[in-house]
Design a protein around this motif. Structure first.
Motif, PDB file in Angstrom:
ATOM      1  N   SER A 179       0.829  -1.204   0.000  1.00  0.00           N
ATOM      2  CA  SER A 179       0.000   0.000   0.000  1.00  0.00           C
ATOM      3  C   SER A 179       0.865   1.255   0.000  1.00  0.00           C
ATOM      4  O   SER A 179       2.026   1.228   0.400  1.00  0.00           O
ATOM      5  N   THR A 221      -3.377   6.684  -3.409  1.00  0.00           N
ATOM      6  CA  THR A 221      -3.309   5.826  -4.590  1.00  0.00           C
ATOM      7  C   THR A 221      -1.896   5.866  -5.173  1.00  0.00           C
ATOM      8  O   THR A 221      -1.091   6.736  -4.834  1.00  0.00           O
ATOM      9  N   SER A 222      -1.613   4.956  -6.074  1.00  0.00           N
ATOM     10  CA  SER A 222      -0.300   4.948  -6.733  1.00  0.00           C
ATOM     11  C   SER A 222      -0.101   6.212  -7.558  1.00  0.00           C
ATOM     12  O   SER A 222       1.023   6.711  -7.681  1.00  0.00           O
ATOM     13  N   ASP A 223      -1.158   6.752  -8.142  1.00  0.00           N
ATOM     14  CA  ASP A 223      -1.054   8.005  -8.901  1.00  0.00           C
ATOM     15  C   ASP A 223      -0.628   9.169  -7.991  1.00  0.00           C
ATOM     16  O   ASP A 223       0.186   9.995  -8.376  1.00  0.00           O
ATOM     17  N   GLU A 224      -1.210   9.218  -6.803  1.00  0.00           N
ATOM     18  CA  GLU A 224      -0.830  10.273  -5.850  1.00  0.00           C
ATOM     19  C   GLU A 224       0.620  10.109  -5.417  1.00  0.00           C
ATOM     20  O   GLU A 224       1.346  11.100  -5.288  1.00  0.00           O
TER      21      GLU A 224
END
Length: 81
Positions: free
Chosen positions: A10, A72-75
């Motif tokens: 995560s 998130t992975s984008d953030e």
């Protein structure tokens, strides 16, 4: 509201005392044996990435202080660039 728990794989946003924010991910953790409840974090900054170990109790303390949120992975990518 449910209490945030540390999960391998995560991404989290961490707020420092000076309101600076850092993204990190949990690479792996041990649930048994001598290193029980020790996790390895990879922190991402705009200058470099680095790894370090953390105990579950410290992560829980940060959650109680409201310094951590799951992202998130984008953030996480936007933190690093």
């Amino acid at each position: 509201m449910l209490k945030l728990k540390i999960k391998v794989g995560s991404y989290y946003g961490f707020k420092l005392s000076n309101c600076h924010k850092i993204a990190f991910s949990v690479l792996y953790g041990f649930e048994k044996g001598k290193n029980k409840d020790v996790y390895t974090l990879m922190m991402y900054t705009d200058k470099k990435n680095f790894e370090f170990p953390i105990q579950k109790s410290l992560f829980d303390k940060w959650v109680d202080e409201e310094r951590i949120r799951e992202i998130t992975s984008d953030e996480a990518l936007s933190y690093a660039i």
